[in-house]
Design a protein around this motif. Structure first.
Motif, PDB file in Angstrom:
ATOM      1  N   GLY A   1       3.319 -29.891 -25.708  1.00 21.57           N
ATOM      2  CA  GLY A   1       3.846 -29.802 -26.868  1.00 21.57           C
ATOM      3  C   GLY A   1       3.820 -28.073 -26.844  1.00 21.57           C
ATOM      4  O   GLY A   1       4.667 -27.721 -26.170  1.00 21.57           O
ATOM      5  N   ASP A   2       3.207 -27.500 -27.684  1.00 26.71           N
ATOM      6  CA  ASP A   2       3.475 -26.029 -28.140  1.00 26.71           C
ATOM      7  C   ASP A   2       2.411 -25.290 -27.418  1.00 26.71           C
ATOM      8  O   ASP A   2       2.181 -24.185 -27.873  1.00 26.71           O
ATOM      9  N   THR A   3       1.569 -25.871 -26.617  1.00 28.05           N
ATOM     10  CA  THR A   3       0.581 -25.133 -25.866  1.00 28.05           C
ATOM     11  C   THR A   3       0.683 -25.327 -24.350  1.00 28.05           C
ATOM     12  O   THR A   3       1.079 -26.326 -23.837  1.00 28.05           O
ATOM     13  N   ALA A   4       0.511 -24.204 -23.584  1.00 31.13           N
ATOM     14  CA  ALA A   4       0.352 -24.251 -22.248  1.00 31.13           C
ATOM     15  C   ALA A   4      -0.684 -23.489 -21.767  1.00 31.13           C
ATOM     16  O   ALA A   4      -1.200 -22.655 -22.366  1.00 31.13           O
ATOM     17  N   ILE A   5      -1.468 -23.938 -20.786  1.00 28.84           N
ATOM     18  CA  ILE A   5      -2.627 -23.363 -20.021  1.00 28.84           C
ATOM     19  C   ILE A   5      -2.299 -23.042 -18.494  1.00 28.84           C
ATOM     20  O   ILE A   5      -1.708 -24.059 -17.880  1.00 28.84           O
TER      21      ILE A   5
ATOM     22  N   LEU B   1      -5.971  -3.284  -3.600  1.00 32.06           N
ATOM     23  CA  LEU B   1      -6.837  -2.006  -3.470  1.00 32.06           C
ATOM     24  C   LEU B   1      -6.422  -1.061  -2.383  1.00 32.06           C
ATOM     25  O   LEU B   1      -6.387  -1.620  -1.193  1.00 32.06           O
ATOM     26  N   GLU B   2      -6.177   0.163  -2.341  1.00 31.23           N
ATOM     27  CA  GLU B   2      -5.991   1.123  -1.424  1.00 31.23           C
ATOM     28  C   GLU B   2      -7.491   1.617  -1.116  1.00 31.23           C
ATOM     29  O   GLU B   2      -8.243   2.194  -2.200  1.00 31.23           O
ATOM     30  N   THR B   3      -8.056   1.532  -0.256  1.00 40.16           N
ATOM     31  CA  THR B   3      -9.583   1.932   0.178  1.00 40.16           C
ATOM     32  C   THR B   3      -9.427   2.946   1.483  1.00 40.16           C
ATOM     33  O   THR B   3      -8.520   2.885   2.297  1.00 40.16           O
ATOM     34  N   PRO B   4     -10.490   3.861   1.530  1.00 38.84           N
ATOM     35  CA  PRO B   4     -10.324   4.320   3.020  1.00 38.84           C
ATOM     36  C   PRO B   4     -10.235   3.664   3.941  1.00 38.84           C
ATOM     37  O   PRO B   4      -9.709   4.296   5.333  1.00 38.84           O
ATOM     38  N   GLU B   5     -10.651   2.421   4.069  1.00 34.07           N
ATOM     39  CA  GLU B   5     -10.630   1.552   5.179  1.00 34.07           C
ATOM     40  C   GLU B   5      -9.163   0.852   5.456  1.00 34.07           C
ATOM     41  O   GLU B   5      -8.798   0.045   6.123  1.00 34.07           O
ATOM     42  N   GLY B   6      -8.066   1.202   4.289  1.00 32.13           N
ATOM     43  CA  GLY B   6      -6.795   0.731   4.360  1.00 32.13           C
ATOM     44  C   GLY B   6      -6.844  -0.229   3.148  1.00 32.13           C
ATOM     45  O   GLY B   6      -7.760  -0.379   2.228  1.00 32.13           O
ATOM     46  N   ARG B   7      -5.681  -1.140   3.322  1.00 35.90           N
ATOM     47  CA  ARG B   7      -5.370  -2.031   1.864  1.00 35.90           C
ATOM     48  C   ARG B   7      -6.242  -3.168   2.005  1.00 35.90           C
ATOM     49  O   ARG B   7      -6.371  -3.726   3.252  1.00 35.90           O
ATOM     50  N   GLN B   8      -6.868  -3.486   0.745  1.00 34.07           N
ATOM     51  CA  GLN B   8      -7.698  -4.625   0.818  1.00 34.07           C
ATOM     52  C   GLN B   8      -7.321  -5.463  -0.414  1.00 34.07           C
ATOM     53  O   GLN B   8      -6.795  -5.020  -1.152  1.00 34.07           O
ATOM     54  N   SER B   9      -7.914  -6.809  -0.296  1.00 36.85           N
ATOM     55  CA  SER B   9      -7.524  -7.501  -1.503  1.00 36.85           C
ATOM     56  C   SER B   9      -8.863  -8.016  -2.274  1.00 36.85           C
ATOM     57  O   SER B   9      -9.907  -8.197  -1.522  1.00 36.85           O
ATOM     58  N   ALA B  10      -8.717  -8.115  -3.468  1.00 39.99           N
ATOM     59  CA  ALA B  10      -9.816  -8.481  -4.177  1.00 39.99           C
ATOM     60  C   ALA B  10      -9.248  -9.652  -4.919  1.00 39.99           C
ATOM     61  O   ALA B  10      -7.999  -9.682  -5.190  1.00 39.99           O
ATOM     62  N   TRP B  11     -10.029 -10.857  -5.596  1.00 42.47           N
ATOM     63  CA  TRP B  11      -9.625 -11.771  -6.070  1.00 42.47           C
ATOM     64  C   TRP B  11     -10.422 -12.132  -7.743  1.00 42.47           C
ATOM     65  O   TRP B  11     -11.341 -11.519  -7.812  1.00 42.47           O
ATOM     66  N   VAL B  12      -9.392 -12.585  -8.476  1.00 41.60           N
ATOM     67  CA  VAL B  12      -9.740 -12.762  -9.780  1.00 41.60           C
ATOM     68  C   VAL B  12      -9.329 -14.125 -10.310  1.00 41.60           C
ATOM     69  O   VAL B  12      -8.169 -14.484  -9.831  1.00 41.60           O
ATOM     70  N   ILE B  13     -10.051 -14.936 -10.929  1.00 39.45           N
ATOM     71  CA  ILE B  13      -9.712 -16.345 -11.515  1.00 39.45           C
ATOM     72  C   ILE B  13      -9.312 -16.325 -12.692  1.00 39.45           C
ATOM     73  O   ILE B  13     -10.381 -15.611 -13.476  1.00 39.45           O
ATOM     74  N   ALA B  14      -8.293 -16.499 -13.179  1.00 42.83           N
ATOM     75  CA  ALA B  14      -7.894 -16.260 -14.500  1.00 42.83           C
ATOM     76  C   ALA B  14      -7.515 -17.378 -15.303  1.00 42.83           C
ATOM     77  O   ALA B  14      -6.507 -18.371 -14.637  1.00 42.83           O
ATOM     78  N   THR B  15      -7.566 -17.753 -16.681  1.00 45.38           N
ATOM     79  CA  THR B  15      -7.026 -18.953 -17.437  1.00 45.38           C
ATOM     80  C   THR B  15      -6.186 -17.925 -18.510  1.00 45.38           C
ATOM     81  O   THR B  15      -6.601 -17.120 -19.075  1.00 45.38           O
ATOM     82  N   ASN B  16      -4.900 -18.390 -18.513  1.00 51.05           N
ATOM     83  CA  ASN B  16      -3.928 -17.613 -19.521  1.00 51.05           C
ATOM     84  C   ASN B  16      -3.458 -18.849 -20.385  1.00 51.05           C
ATOM     85  O   ASN B  16      -3.157 -19.882 -19.740  1.00 51.05           O
ATOM     86  N   VAL B  17      -3.730 -18.761 -21.744  1.00 51.35           N
ATOM     87  CA  VAL B  17      -3.200 -19.888 -22.760  1.00 51.35           C
ATOM     88  C   VAL B  17      -1.946 -19.095 -23.535  1.00 51.35           C
ATOM     89  O   VAL B  17      -2.048 -17.931 -23.829  1.00 51.35           O
TER      90      VAL B  17
ATOM     91  N   PHE C   1       8.343 -16.471 -32.542  1.00 49.63           N
ATOM     92  CA  PHE C   1       8.729 -15.424 -31.752  1.00 49.63           C
ATOM     93  C   PHE C   1       8.742 -15.883 -30.260  1.00 49.63           C
ATOM     94  O   PHE C   1       8.685 -14.860 -29.609  1.00 49.63           O
ATOM     95  N   GLY C   2       8.849 -17.064 -29.704  1.00 50.50           N
ATOM     96  CA  GLY C   2       8.775 -17.279 -28.531  1.00 50.50           C
ATOM     97  C   GLY C   2       7.418 -17.760 -28.036  1.00 50.50           C
ATOM     98  O   GLY C   2       6.477 -17.640 -28.748  1.00 50.50           O
ATOM     99  N   TRP C   3       7.150 -17.926 -26.792  1.00 47.66           N
ATOM    100  CA  TRP C   3       6.064 -18.154 -26.168  1.00 47.66           C
ATOM    101  C   TRP C   3       5.267 -17.030 -26.144  1.00 47.66           C
ATOM    102  O   TRP C   3       5.415 -15.840 -25.668  1.00 47.66           O
ATOM    103  N   ARG C   4       4.003 -17.083 -26.601  1.00 45.90           N
ATOM    104  CA  ARG C   4       2.867 -15.802 -26.878  1.00 45.90           C
ATOM    105  C   ARG C   4       1.586 -16.158 -26.131  1.00 45.90           C
ATOM    106  O   ARG C   4       0.992 -17.409 -26.412  1.00 45.90           O
ATOM    107  N   MET C   5       1.111 -15.248 -25.495  1.00 38.67           N
ATOM    108  CA  MET C   5      -0.250 -15.410 -25.067  1.00 38.67           C
ATOM    109  C   MET C   5      -1.392 -15.411 -26.018  1.00 38.67           C
ATOM    110  O   MET C   5      -1.427 -14.403 -27.116  1.00 38.67           O
ATOM    111  N   VAL C   6      -2.310 -16.133 -26.170  1.00 39.70           N
ATOM    112  CA  VAL C   6      -3.290 -16.114 -27.040  1.00 39.70           C
ATOM    113  C   VAL C   6      -4.708 -15.917 -26.349  1.00 39.70           C
ATOM    114  O   VAL C   6      -5.770 -15.555 -27.080  1.00 39.70           O
TER     115      VAL C   6
END
Length: 149
Positions: free
Chosen positions: A86-90, A99-115, A121-126
């Motif tokens: 319907g009108d909801t998307a998750i 990330l740029e570190t003294p040891e070079g480029r590194q990756s960090a991870w984040v787990i996100a939920t966007n609703v 006015f179109g689809w908006r984040m809530v």
């Protein structure tokens, strides 16, 4: 200069458009563009990794303003899982932060939920809820569909 949300609605015809605008705003530290994707509702909320729940556009704007003082966020959304009804998307997103570190480029991870909600006015984040992740989070545990014979 902040664009009126009515003018950006055409750009946000689908939840995926809104999500793309959100991540592009993070990548360019564009606070006005980032706030354009949020619904104009009192109960919108955002949780940064390890942070408190921020409720309302004013609190969300202030938090991202502080984050952007450190510069743009080099983030890439990966492994997006979508539920749309319907009108909801998750969207459940594995975010890779470069990330740029003294040891070079590194990756960090984040787990996100966007609703996202479909508005006049179109689809908006809530909701944007982000939790710290690890390299192990790039692996997913997925239940195989049951087969009936």
């Amino acid at each position: 200069m902040q664009r009126p949300k009515a003018q950006t609605a055409a750009l946000l015809a689908a939840p995926e458009d809104t999500e793309q605008q959100f991540y592009e705003a993070l990548q360019s530290a564009d606070l006005d563009r980032l706030m354009d994707v949020w619904a104009d509702e009192e109960e919108v909320s955002c949780v940064h990794p390890g942070g408190p729940r921020l409720v309302g556009c004013g609190a969300i704007r202030a938090a991202f303003e502080t984050v952007f003082l450190q510069g743009a966020i080099n983030v890439t959304p990966e492994r997006v899982r979508r539920i749309h009804t319907g009108d909801t998307a998750i969207h459940q997103v594995l975010e890779r932060i470069h990330l740029e570190t003294p040891e070079g480029r590194q990756s960090a991870w984040v787990i996100a939920t966007n609703v996202y909600l479909k508005t006049a006015f179109g689809w908006r984040m809530v909701v944007h809820h982000a939790s710290p992740g690890t390299a192990h989070d790039i692996q997913e545990i997925v239940e195989e569909p049951a087969t009936l014979h």
